[in-house]
Write a protein that holds these residues in place. Structure first.
Motif, PDB file in Angstrom:
ATOM      1  N   ALA A 449      48.366  40.305  48.627  1.00  0.00           N
ATOM      2  CA  ALA A 449      47.724  41.523  48.135  1.00  0.00           C
ATOM      3  C   ALA A 449      48.700  42.686  48.084  1.00  0.00           C
ATOM      4  O   ALA A 449      48.488  43.646  47.334  1.00  0.00           O
ATOM      5  N   GLN A 450      49.770  42.627  48.868  1.00  0.00           N
ATOM      6  CA  GLN A 450      50.762  43.697  48.890  1.00  0.00           C
ATOM      7  C   GLN A 450      51.864  43.498  47.854  1.00  0.00           C
ATOM      8  O   GLN A 450      52.758  44.337  47.734  1.00  0.00           O
ATOM      9  N   GLN A 451      51.801  42.403  47.104  1.00  0.00           N
ATOM     10  CA  GLN A 451      52.842  42.117  46.132  1.00  0.00           C
ATOM     11  C   GLN A 451      52.458  42.631  44.748  1.00  0.00           C
ATOM     12  O   GLN A 451      51.292  42.904  44.458  1.00  0.00           O
ATOM     13  N   PHE A 452      53.468  42.725  43.887  1.00  0.00           N
ATOM     14  CA  PHE A 452      53.257  43.156  42.515  1.00  0.00           C
ATOM     15  C   PHE A 452      53.031  41.923  41.625  1.00  0.00           C
ATOM     16  O   PHE A 452      53.406  40.796  41.997  1.00  0.00           O
ATOM     17  N   PRO A 453      52.432  42.102  40.449  1.00  0.00           N
ATOM     18  CA  PRO A 453      52.122  40.943  39.591  1.00  0.00           C
ATOM     19  C   PRO A 453      53.313  40.056  39.264  1.00  0.00           C
ATOM     20  O   PRO A 453      53.163  38.839  39.155  1.00  0.00           O
TER      21      PRO A 453
END
Length: 635
Positions: A449-453
């Motif tokens: 959830a803390q990562q970018f697409p």
């Protein structure tokens, strides 16, 4: 702005530029404190002295040390340049980027304002400002900001136009995200890097422009002084002491080079990043457990969840209106999964996006009846559509990389629904987003959830879109080719996951695809579209027996599917001919030119959807199921 964000730590020119800027910042902070009093104190005993060990650049006509005055002037010179650039930037963003969230009409109006502003010569704008406000430092800053505004506005307009047409911004509108939040969280982050590069270079140019205004006597006025003012004073004694003009001149060039070099380094890094941008493979989570196909509900006595009657979508063209979707009618019932199939350009995606109130800009959508769960959707404003459909319709877009906002973390995007529509706080919304990711089998959901697409694989992004569509517990999910560009294994996982989620929540789903085989594994019935019309509505159970399919186009689609018994030594079966050009009016049945059973009636009269003996509907004058009496009856 950090060197890590832009990756400048290994670039020599960038390091040199940052060191030069560090020197300028130190001078701007410390010089007025250390030498501010000496720089303005007159000394009658040291008037117009030449350079010496005590006064390296000599003194001016009042006996003030020119070097100290040059160092002290760093603060005012830099502050003015930065202030003018930021003022021009803010005004430019308002003119160029805000219209991206206001709609096509606002974009056209603001584009006219920008074009008119750019037509005025820069010098004319500056002189007009001086005439109206008088000379002085404030006037110089305002004049420079006004000359910078249209260039920033044009840049922001160009960059934001791509964001304005993106799927993730369209999804934000459908979710009811406010225009202010669309601007600050969706538009600005996605145009930030090119804008920062341009701002950095503009500060150097602004510094030169402000120094020029002060040199001409319309900028900073005594007793204040900046580098341009000192340069003007130094030219007054250039014949007696030429070095008096060297100090301020070197300072202007030094600062201009520092900002220009940093801007060029940032621009180079940005170009390199675009050229080598690639996604690294990611390990997929465990495959979801397959479940039994949801049975297709019977229509008798049931109230449709979605009712579409006579939907048409038109776009303005050079020779009149182009209508890629014409008179489409269908119903979706609670709990069922319906597929929409057809060749590329048949109007599948435009139809479904129009139903979801996400029609492309410039589209004119009309319908005799368009109702969802009892609410009339015709004529809704974007704000009203967001309130009606925000949590009740979920959309899974075709391209997962463009459907997710690249500037926001995945968890932040999933949290938009509970924050906007349910009034949840930041932490509860984030916890709900993590649970949604976990529900779609994304491993280590808390970390992901803390990562970018771009840190997700293609399959994981597609599952994240399903999670986003499901997080508001919608009654209907519209999936626009959710398995495009995915390999067969990942396709199967995504389809099984979508089927499972619908079975768990009781939501209905409409799945758009050009692949009949994909829909056969997922749906209960399919709508076959050709040239912007629904030509057959048929139960999926009839696909294995093509002789029971009524429309020749549906039969041709099924016949073109290879199977294990297909002779690999023979060419694959294709549908002869090409779809019609919808930019021109189509008379009669659009498939007539490719149909072996077409007659003169097919070329002159357009068939309409009517009930058929196979339990669905078909739009064909000659349905190929040897049903007697249907040719003349219009079945």
């Amino acid at each position: 702005m950090t060197t890590r964000r832009f990756g400048l730590s290994g670039q020599p020119m960038a390091i040199i530029a940052l060191c030069m800027l560090g020197v300028l910042v130190l001078l701007a902070v410390l010089a007025p404190v250390l030498w501010g009093v000496e720089a303005v104190k007159a000394n009658p005993d040291a008037i117009a002295l030449p350079p010496s060990a005590e006064h390296l650049l000599g003194t001016d006509k009042l006996g003030r040390d020119i070097l100290l005055r040059t160092l002290v002037a760093s603060r005012l010179s830099l502050v003015m340049a930065v202030a003018a650039t930021l003022m021009g930037l803010c005004a430019g963003l308002l003119l160029g980027a805000v219209p991206a969230v206001l709609g096509p009409r606002a974009q056209r109006w603001f584009a006219g304002v920008i074009n008119t502003w750019l037509a005025f010569p820069v010098l004319l704008v500056a002189m007009l400002t001086v005439i109206l406000l008088g000379t002085g430092a404030t006037t110089a800053v305002i004049a420079l900001a006004l000359t910078m505004t249209p260039s920033f506005a044009r840049l922001a307009q160009t960059l934001s136009s791509r964001v304005g047409g993106s799927e993730y911004l369209a999804a934000a509108r459908m979710l009811g995200v406010s225009q202010r939040r669309q601007f600050t969280r969706y538009v600005l982050p996605n145009i930030a890097e090119p804008v920062i590069v341009n701002v950095t270079s503009s500060i150097g140019g602004g510094l030169l422009a402000l120094s020029s205004l002060s040199f001409l006597g319309v900028g900073v006025q005594p007793p204040d002084f900046d580098w341009g003012r000192l340069l003007s004073e130094g030219f007054g004694q250039v014949y007696n002491s030429p070095v008096a003009a060297i100090g301020p001149g070197v300072a202007v060039v030094f600062a201009g080079l520092a900002f220009s070099m940093l801007g060029e380094s940032l621009a180079g890094q940005l170009r390199d990043r675009e050229n080598r941008k690639a996604l690294s493979p990611r390990k997929l989570g465990p495959a979801p457990v397959a479940v039994e196909q949801v049975a297709t509900p019977q229509e008798e006595g049931r109230v449709p969840l979605l009712e579409v009657d006579g939907l048409s979508v038109s776009f303005p063209g050079p020779d009149g209106w182009i209508r890629p979707v014409q008179d489409v009618s269908f119903s979706i019932y609670p709990g069922e999964i319906v597929g929409v199939v057809g060749e590329s350009g048949s109007g599948k995606s435009v139809t479904m996006m129009s139903v979801a109130q996400l029609a492309p800009a410039g589209a004119a959508v009309t319908a005799r009846r368009l109702r969802f769960d009892g609410d009339d959707l015709t004529g809704l404003t974007p704000a009203a559509a967001g309130k009606v459909l925000g949590t009740r319709v979920g959309v899974v877009f075709q391209d997962s990389l463009t459907a997710l906002n690249p500037a926001l973390r995945v968890g932040t995007q999933l949290a938009e629904v509970p924050r906007v529509h349910l009034g949840a706080g930041r932490k509860p919304a984030r916890a709900q987003a993590v649970r949604a990711l976990d529900d779609v089998r994304i491993p280590e959901a808390e970390r992901r959830a803390q990562q970018f697409p771009h840190e997700f694989s293609g399959g994981m992004r597609q599952r994240a879109l399903i999670a986003m569509a499901q997080i508001g517990s919608p009654s209907l999910i519209i999936a626009d080719e959710p398995t495009t560009a995915l390999d067969v294994t990942v396709q199967r996982r995504v389809l099984a996951l979508l089927r499972n989620k619908c079975a768990e929540s009781g939501a209905a789903a409409v799945v758009v695809s050009h692949d009949v085989a994909v829909l056969a594994e997922l749906c209960g019935r399919i709508l076959v579209m050709y040239a912007g019309r629904v030509v057959e509505d048929v139960d999926i159970a009839l696909l294995p027996t093509p002789e029971r399919l009524a429309h020749p186009y549906t039969r041709a689609l099924v016949a073109s599917l290879p199977d294990l018994d297909t002779d690999r030594g023979e060419p694959l079966v294709t549908i002869p001919g090409e779809p019609p050009d919808l930019s021109r009016p189509v008379t009669g049945c659009a498939f007539a030119a490719r149909c072996a059973f077409a007659t003169a009636r097919c070329e002159s009269e357009t068939p309409v959807l009517t009930p058929h003996r196979h339990g669905g509907r078909v739009a064909c004058w000659h349905p190929q199921d040897d049903t007697a009496g249907h040719e003349e009856g219009g079945a």
